[in-house]
Design a protein around this motif. Structure first.
Motif, short mmCIF file in Angstrom:
data_model
loop_
_atom_site.label_atom_id
_atom_site.label_comp_id
_atom_site.label_asym_id
_atom_site.label_seq_id
_atom_site.Cartn_x
_atom_site.Cartn_y
_atom_site.Cartn_z
N GLU A 28 -21.47 68.35 -25.09
CA GLU A 28 -22.76 67.82 -25.51
C GLU A 28 -23.56 67.25 -24.34
N ASP A 29 -22.84 66.66 -23.38
CA ASP A 29 -23.52 65.98 -22.28
C ASP A 29 -23.32 66.63 -20.92
N VAL A 30 -22.47 67.63 -20.83
CA VAL A 30 -22.15 68.25 -19.54
C VAL A 30 -22.04 69.76 -19.71
N GLN A 31 -22.66 70.50 -18.79
CA GLN A 31 -22.50 71.95 -18.74
C GLN A 31 -22.19 72.32 -17.29
N LEU A 32 -21.06 72.97 -17.09
CA LEU A 32 -20.64 73.36 -15.75
C LEU A 32 -20.12 74.79 -15.77
#
Length: 209
Positions: A28-32
């Motif tokens: 929800e808060d991080v995309q890597l």
């Protein structure tokens, strides 16, 4: 041969041909988007236990350094480095190929707060506010216990460790063993066959340094 293959990512040199790949961490808060390779733990997908930890483990409660113990190519280290950019994150593994990937992935993500290194390269005076780990249960109980007894006492007073362990690989017996070592372990949740354990180092517990 299957067991031998699994052991590659517990070795300094995986000893298998490089087959680069990519895994997306999407929370929800991080995309890597992380580079991976053969000979590294769960190189073809985000490990489901790791995902349980990333989705459910609390954020650090203090400003101390963070440790990702058994970091692999870095999904845990880089996620918490993104969430807490002012904290130093130590990504520790015995696998040199994995550490190289962490460094590349941190550079790509512009995360200057990540240090990827071998266990013996961590300075002796470093203490951790929080430890996150999907520990390598398959290295065997004796080695696993020795690893935890080396690193968990390096928590700062009041520090916390979060460990994700498959139920059928002994999460409940591990929790009991930790309790017996004076490292109280509580089950935060059980999800998708995994237990998320919270291990506390109380402020009045004498140091084992």
């Amino acid at each position: 041969m299957a067991e031998q293959g699994r052991q590659h990512y517990f070795s300094a040199d995986p000893g298998v041909a490089s087959r680069p790949g990519q895994v997306r961490v999407e929370l929800e808060d991080v995309q890597l988007d992380l580079r991976t390779d053969s000979g590294v733990f769960s190189h073809s997908r985000l490990d489901p236990g790791t995902k349980v930890l990333l989705e459910n483990a609390p954020l650090p409660r203090n400003r101390g350094d963070i440790l990702d113990l058994g970091c692999g190519y870095g999904p845990i280290a880089l996620t918490f480095a993104t969430r807490r950019k002012r904290l130093r994150v130590w990504a520790v593994d015995v696998n040199e190929r994995a550490l190289g990937l962490v460094r590349e992935n941190a550079e790509t993500a512009r995360l200057g707060n990540v240090t990827a290194c071998l266990p013996d390269e961590v300075p002796e005076d470093v203490r951790f506010g929080t430890i996150y780990s999907n520990p390598p249960i398959r290295i065997g109980k004796a080695e696993m216990h020795a690893m935890l007894l080396r690193w968990l006492p390096l928590l700062q007073d009041g520090g916390t460790a979060y460990l994700v362990v498959q139920k059928h690989l002994g999460s409940d017996s591990l929790a009991k063993w930790l309790d017996a070592q004076g490292l109280p372990a509580a089950r935060l949740l059980s999800h998708r066959g995994y237990r998320l354990l919270e291990v506390q180092k109380s402020s009045d517990r004498s140091s084992q340094d």
